[in-house]
Design a protein around this motif. Structure first.
Motif, PDB file in Angstrom:
ATOM      1  N   LYS B  61      -7.619  50.851-119.706  1.00 20.31           N
ATOM      2  CA  LYS B  61      -7.199  51.511-118.467  1.00 20.31           C
ATOM      3  C   LYS B  61      -6.958  50.498-117.338  1.00 20.31           C
ATOM      4  CE  LYS B  61      -6.768  55.772-119.473  1.00 20.31           C
ATOM      5  NZ  LYS B  61      -5.541  56.502-119.174  1.00 20.31           N
ATOM      6  N   GLU B  93       0.001  52.836-106.559  1.00 16.75           N
ATOM      7  CA  GLU B  93       0.601  53.579-107.663  1.00 16.75           C
ATOM      8  C   GLU B  93      -0.274  53.527-108.912  1.00 16.75           C
ATOM      9  OE1 GLU B  93       3.106  55.405-107.188  1.00 16.75           O
ATOM     10  OE2 GLU B  93       3.574  56.053-109.229  1.00 16.75           O
ATOM     11  N   ARG B  95      -3.481  53.198-109.142  1.00 21.70           N
ATOM     12  CA  ARG B  95      -4.654  54.040-109.025  1.00 21.70           C
ATOM     13  C   ARG B  95      -4.303  55.513-109.019  1.00 21.70           C
ATOM     14  NH1 ARG B  95      -6.871  55.053-105.147  1.00 21.70           N
ATOM     15  NH2 ARG B  95      -6.032  53.307-103.989  1.00 21.70           N
ATOM     16  N   ALA B  96      -3.167  55.833-108.409  1.00 21.77           N
ATOM     17  CA  ALA B  96      -2.744  57.229-108.398  1.00 21.77           C
ATOM     18  C   ALA B  96      -2.530  57.732-109.822  1.00 21.77           C
ATOM     19  CB  ALA B  96      -1.454  57.373-107.585  1.00 21.77           C
ATOM     20  N   ARG B  97      -2.191  56.845-110.723  1.00 21.92           N
ATOM     21  CA  ARG B  97      -1.944  57.240-112.110  1.00 21.92           C
ATOM     22  C   ARG B  97      -3.195  57.135-112.978  1.00 21.92           C
ATOM     23  NH1 ARG B  97       2.979  57.759-113.987  1.00 21.92           N
ATOM     24  NH2 ARG B  97       4.669  57.385-112.535  1.00 21.92           N
ATOM     25  N   TYR B  99      -5.212  54.496-113.415  1.00 22.08           N
ATOM     26  CA  TYR B  99      -5.514  53.180-113.977  1.00 22.08           C
ATOM     27  C   TYR B  99      -6.195  52.289-112.938  1.00 22.08           C
ATOM     28  CZ  TYR B  99      -2.870  54.082-118.233  1.00 22.08           C
ATOM     29  OH  TYR B  99      -2.448  54.580-119.429  1.00 22.08           O
ATOM     30  N   ARG B 302       6.478  50.685-106.996  1.00 19.95           N
ATOM     31  CA  ARG B 302       6.256  51.992-107.611  1.00 19.95           C
ATOM     32  C   ARG B 302       7.028  52.106-108.922  1.00 19.95           C
ATOM     33  NH1 ARG B 302       7.690  55.303-103.368  1.00 19.95           N
ATOM     34  NH2 ARG B 302       9.572  55.737-104.543  1.00 19.95           N
ATOM     35  N   GLU B 306       5.783  52.736-112.769  1.00 16.00           N
ATOM     36  CA  GLU B 306       6.330  53.883-113.479  1.00 16.00           C
ATOM     37  C   GLU B 306       6.884  53.487-114.850  1.00 16.00           C
ATOM     38  OE1 GLU B 306       9.567  56.268-111.529  1.00 16.00           O
ATOM     39  OE2 GLU B 306       7.821  56.809-110.308  1.00 16.00           O
ATOM     40  N   LEU B 309       4.028  52.460-117.276  1.00 14.65           N
ATOM     41  CA  LEU B 309       3.225  53.555-117.830  1.00 14.65           C
ATOM     42  C   LEU B 309       4.024  54.348-118.857  1.00 14.65           C
ATOM     43  CD1 LEU B 309       1.104  54.786-114.842  1.00 14.65           C
ATOM     44  CD2 LEU B 309       0.644  53.081-116.580  1.00 14.65           C
ATOM     45  N   LYS B 310       5.300  54.447-118.632  1.00 12.40           N
ATOM     46  CA  LYS B 310       6.140  55.115-119.637  1.00 12.40           C
ATOM     47  C   LYS B 310       6.049  54.375-120.958  1.00 12.40           C
ATOM     48  CE  LYS B 310       9.738  57.927-117.707  1.00 12.40           C
ATOM     49  NZ  LYS B 310      10.454  57.539-116.485  1.00 12.40           N
ATOM     50  N   ASP B 313       2.873  54.936-122.678  1.00 10.35           N
ATOM     51  CA  ASP B 313       2.834  56.246-123.325  1.00 10.35           C
ATOM     52  C   ASP B 313       3.770  56.314-124.530  1.00 10.35           C
ATOM     53  OD1 ASP B 313       1.003  57.106-121.527  1.00 10.35           O
ATOM     54  OD2 ASP B 313       2.431  58.118-120.224  1.00 10.35           O
TER      55      ASP B 313
END
Lengths: 358, 358
Positions: B61, B93, B95-97, B99, B302, B306, B309-310, B313
């Motif tokens: 994480k 960003e 932390r908002a997600r 991580y 940002r 983004e 993280l994509k 995933d």
DNA sequence: TTGTATGCGTTATCAG
DNA sequence: CTGATAACGCATACAA
């Protein structure tokens, strides 16, 4: 990612032995085994898994650095050159000492607490915390903690605060303004607690030492985040005729004012003198260059880490309230007025003007 | 610090059940047990131990953010408002997600590699890397990686670069200078690779589109870190009579020049026009305010997160080379000369001047 | 619906 | 000098 177990199997020895070699406990291992292990260590570029190590050691080698920020300043916090330099200094020192830095920026204390606990950080550096925030954090987090620029009361033990001689700095620059002949000196801040309040105290003491009374109308106190509003600036613009100098509690506000005034035809410093606080990048870059109070941010960060690591090593710090000295930085935003001007406006006390450079 | 095992014992149930409740797998647990567990979870303020979790999940994480820096810029890197804003945006960003951000600043790539591997970070964001650095990192670190502002060739897959339309930005501001009547436009940079080289290309194309030839003597290329030297500035001062405008590859250099020149009696923009690149804090604060090329640093950060993280995933990104648009920011450091001045010096193409504010 | 057993990578204890 | 073995806290496959 090769593991200790992998290597032990490859060599037909136990993980203990491999681990011992890794940690330099070579006195317990035969020369031959040491060499064999070291060879494979190199060959496979072994890197330890810190998560596993943390688990056994109950220590993470992480220093948490938590910034409390206003909600609206969220993303922009590090745009401020002060925070930028501070985080750079912290990171450099933390890594130089063999630790890792994990940063949390939030205005939600419980989020900070959760993160700190979840990572079991070995030590914590807190920036921008109020008294209550600190109490809350301390109630759950028991490891060594260092505050930066906080004015928390001393009830709680086991913490160090690394701050600034705010009172002396404010005193020095106010005194300088007085020596330059200024009598109507406005004091601009966006709050009246912590550092800014202490600066106010210095300002007041300087006035008193010159036999001057603090006048209510010279105190320009706004709410955080409101100084930059057009309406505030306009108000200041209208009121600025009443003063010959503005003493601002930050370079940011000083530059803000200076530009607003200059854009509207007021000459700095001919018509009005302005001083800042911090000796930021901005204060150097602006013209006229800003007369301000300087502090060594890099040293502040380094000291904070130093104290923290001492505490982590179980050494009780010699000081609990470290205050770094300030320095009067004389540049071009203040001019001599009245008597001081007639007598040539020379520098008081032999202070020298800084040579100009960005 | 209470553990799952502790709680299981207290309730007389198994760790599995507690774990299931924690992860919301309530379908597998009776309503009653759920409530009992949740109560104790609250009461003891349970916080998971990430080290342990990392070990089982083989995922930490953590998003690593590595800055490559010149040795001499070590501590000061984040004093640069660009890096400050970037790191702020990344942290917010990340932390908002859900991580965590761990930063490494170093000019030693192998140190960065070691850190990244040791923490088993789930993803990596690289800033300021050269091509070779990236190859080296990629050879050992296999997880998703996003570059910021790099101009690495596309041989390696499995990476995304988030950059800027440097060529277009440089083209736009050069074209603007040309429209304002400038013909002798110096181009100032401290290297000729990556972004700066691309900006040079834009500069050149704008000249060509106006039927102008690139002249060797208009290219002012210094070595990194040497522009700020007194000797370099003096040289530029002597040579500046040959030009009517300086196009600088950064706001920093523009401000540096502007102040050096102004301090020596050259009026900006009356005697000389200057433009910057970045739309930094500095460019806004300085007087005359700097005409420059703007970019959205926060968005850049940002987007980088983004995309990363994509990839984490398992989603293949749609684009591999994201280029954010630039924007011409017209302020006060350029004036119309020659014909353009006589015709009133109005703005070309109806572009509007920005209203001034810090 | 709940519990048991195992493993993640490392370190430490203790016996050989 | 070396090697089993247990333990750190958690998640999960599988068994009950």
């Amino acid at each position: 990612m090769i593991t200790i177990k992998d290597m032990a199997e490859m060599l037909g020895i136990s993980t203990t032995t491999v681990s011992n070699v890794i940690h330099g406990k070579t006195s317990e291992v035969s020369q031959k085994t040491v060499e064999r292990v070291e060879k494979i260590l190199e060959e496979y570029e072994y890197v330890p898994n810190i998560s596993a190590r943390s688990l056994t050691q109950n220590s993470s080698k992480i220093i948490g650095v938590a910034f409390k920020c206003r909600k609206d300043k969220y993303i922009n916090l590090f745009t401020d050159p002060f925070f930028g330099e501070l985080i750079g200094a912290l990171e450099a020192e933390i890594r130089a000492r063999g630790y890792f830095m994990m940063t949390y920026t939030s205005n939600d204390i419980s989020e900070i607490i959760r993160n700190v606990l979840t990572w079991n950080v070995d030590g914590l550096i807190l920036v921008g915390m109020l008294h209550d925030d600190f109490i809350r954090i301390k109630s759950r987090y028991k490891n060594p903690t260092v505050l930066i620029d906080s004015y928390a009361p001393r009830e709680i033990m086991n913490y160090v605060n690394v701050g600034l001689e705010d009172e002396e700095g404010a005193y020095a620059i106010t005194r300088y303004l007085l020596k330059m002949g200024h009598r109507k000196i406005a004091f601009l801040a966006d709050n009246m607690e912590g550092a800014d309040y202490t600066r106010y105290l210095g300002y007041q003491r300087a006035l008193a030492d010159s036999g001057l009374e603090m006048e209510e109308e010279n105190l320009l106190i706004f709410h955080p985040g409101t100084v930059e509003r057009e309406s505030s600036l306009r108000e200041l613009y209208y009121r600025c005729k009443n003063y010959t100098a503005f003493m601002c509690c930050s370079d940011y506000y000083a530059v803000l004012l200076m530009n607003y005034f200059m854009d509207r035809g007021i000459r700095i410093p001919e018509d009005l003198s302005i001083t800042g606080f911090d000796n930021n990048l901005m204060s150097r870059v602006v013209r006229p260059a800003l007369t301000t109070v300087g502090q060594d941010v890099t040293k502040k960060g380094r000291l904070a880490v130093e104290y923290l690591l001492k505490m982590i090593d179980g050494i009780e710090p010699a000081e609990w309230d470290v205050k770094l000295p300030t320095e009067l930085v004389i540049r071009d935003s203040v001019r001599a007025v009245g008597q001081a001007a007639e007598s040539g406006g020379e520098m008081p006390d032999g202070e020298e003007r800084e040579s100009r450079a960005v």
